[in-house]
Write an enzyme that holds these catalytic residues in place. Sequence first.
Site, mmCIF file in Angstrom:
data_model
loop_
_atom_site.group_PDB
_atom_site.id
_atom_site.type_symbol
_atom_site.label_atom_id
_atom_site.label_comp_id
_atom_site.label_asym_id
_atom_site.label_seq_id
_atom_site.Cartn_x
_atom_site.Cartn_y
_atom_site.Cartn_z
ATOM 1 N NE ARG A 191 -6.604 -19.874 -9.696
ATOM 2 C CZ ARG A 191 -5.978 -19.473 -10.792
ATOM 3 N NH1 ARG A 191 -4.656 -19.390 -10.808
ATOM 4 N NH2 ARG A 191 -6.655 -19.113 -11.855
ATOM 5 C CG HIS A 211 -7.678 -21.511 -16.106
ATOM 6 N ND1 HIS A 211 -6.989 -21.308 -14.930
ATOM 7 C CD2 HIS A 211 -6.752 -21.426 -17.086
ATOM 8 C CE1 HIS A 211 -5.686 -21.128 -15.192
ATOM 9 N NE2 HIS A 211 -5.527 -21.192 -16.501
ATOM 10 C CD GLU A 248 -2.821 -15.817 -16.520
ATOM 11 O OE1 GLU A 248 -2.796 -16.243 -17.682
ATOM 12 O OE2 GLU A 248 -1.868 -15.944 -15.743
ATOM 13 C CG ASN A 294 -2.285 -15.875 -12.233
ATOM 14 O OD1 ASN A 294 -2.565 -15.965 -11.044
ATOM 15 N ND2 ASN A 294 -2.992 -16.433 -13.185
ATOM 16 C CE1 TYR A 299 3.764 -19.120 -14.582
ATOM 17 C CE2 TYR A 299 1.925 -17.598 -14.802
ATOM 18 C CZ TYR A 299 2.412 -18.847 -14.457
ATOM 19 O OH TYR A 299 1.568 -19.810 -13.972
ATOM 20 C CD GLU A 307 -1.898 -19.435 -13.100
ATOM 21 O OE1 GLU A 307 -1.027 -19.289 -13.989
ATOM 22 O OE2 GLU A 307 -3.106 -19.586 -13.343
HETATM 23 C C1 FCB Z 1 -0.652 -18.893 -17.083
HETATM 24 C C2 FCB Z 1 -1.937 -19.684 -17.190
HETATM 25 C C3 FCB Z 1 -1.791 -21.145 -16.797
HETATM 26 C C4 FCB Z 1 -0.482 -21.731 -17.296
HETATM 27 C C5 FCB Z 1 0.676 -20.840 -16.911
HETATM 28 C C6 FCB Z 1 2.022 -21.406 -17.305
HETATM 29 O O1 FCB Z 1 -0.727 -17.770 -17.890
HETATM 30 O O2 FCB Z 1 -2.931 -19.133 -16.372
HETATM 31 O O3 FCB Z 1 -2.895 -21.841 -17.285
HETATM 32 O O4 FCB Z 1 -0.554 -21.932 -18.653
HETATM 33 O O5 FCB Z 1 0.499 -19.576 -17.483
#
Ligand code: FCB
Length: 422
Positions: free
Chosen positions: A69, A113, A158, A279, A281, A339
Amino acid sequence: MENLIFPPDFLWGVSTSAFQIEGAPREDGRGPSIWDDFGTERAGEATDHYHRYREDVALLAELGVGAYRMSFAWPRIQPEGSGKPNQAGLAFYDRLLDEVCAAGIAPVGTVYHWDTPLALEDAGGWLIRDTAQRFAEYAAILGERFADRVKMWIPLNEPMVTTVYGYAVAEYAPGRTLLLDAIPTAHHQHLAHGLAVQALRAAGAESVGTANHHSPVWPASGSEADQAAADWLDALLNGLFADPVLTGRYPDELTPYLPATAADDLPVIAQPLDFYGVNYYEPQCAAAPGEGNPLPFELRPIEGFPRTSNDSPIVPDALRELLIRFAQRYDLPPVYITENGCSFDGVHDPERIDFLTRHLAALRAAMDAGVDVRGYFVWSLLDNFEWSKGYAPRFGLVHVDYGTQLRTPKDSFAWYRKLVSR
Ligand code: FCB
């Protein structure tokens, strides 16, 4: 690793984005973007991927992933954000995509992006509706040129982060502090998404989806006030970005902040999607707002979990929670984790291997509970420019020495290679 059993056709990949790796900001006619001069540290040459893409594709091939990607830099394709495409910009992506395809890897193309051409931001950026039209034209240029090689497309990365970090609290470019007045930028990005889905399909794109940032939102306590605050933040971070696309509605909480005619655009926004990219985290925690807080919630730190070098709490099970909740809430198309990853220092990175192992176990548990997940992309192939945090956080499976641009695969690279080759 033994427990991580995924279907044979599960798509393993890695993700990057143009601005974070390419460098060459003034080369071959690229125009300025909103990120070029934003923040305390500048990306500059980044990882010089613009010149070293062959070496980076060789790393992808060595890694053995099925998909890569990447994103296209809008200011390389349309230096002023509109009008005829810059041929040298298109030619760079021709070379890159040919190299990726020749390695037997499927490119997944993110149209945008975050590197908005500066000229468009000066005209109003995502605060104005016209930017959605410009975006659709840009997406059409990409589709017509690259849909022969790029089968999977993601219009915007995002949009939540652009609205919240970029326009509400100024942590990211374009650095606006509009708080809830930033919410129209969500609508204009959704409209851009819907128009781009149409444009990409008209140009022959086979599969079009999203890469939306989602987090479960936890209340700080069992009190009703904290639960109400968590519900509001959930509507802002998740519902505002998933509902219009997946259900053709906006969450009731957000309607007063949207442009008056927003509802008219919902049929365009809610194009059926081929996949839904998530995505993930970390989760978020909300409490009732204190006196004088203009927002209906207050953020609280997530306590009691280990943290990455970038100070993010590590909460793998929240990925399972998120996916199961989404599958209950929505009629989801197939899901891809577009992600997931973490920052840790060093070439010997057992913490990253542990992070990925735990998140994949949580993903597997969500699949066992019935969520239809078809693939997973690690953020990121290379250490890179982490936006307002600069070069300190290192998210790569490959270490980059920014003095020499030397690439060194980390232990996690060898680990992921073994996982994806099974
Ligand atoms: C996400 C972003 C990516 C990177 C990661 C750590 O939010 O999409 O570009 O910065 O975090």
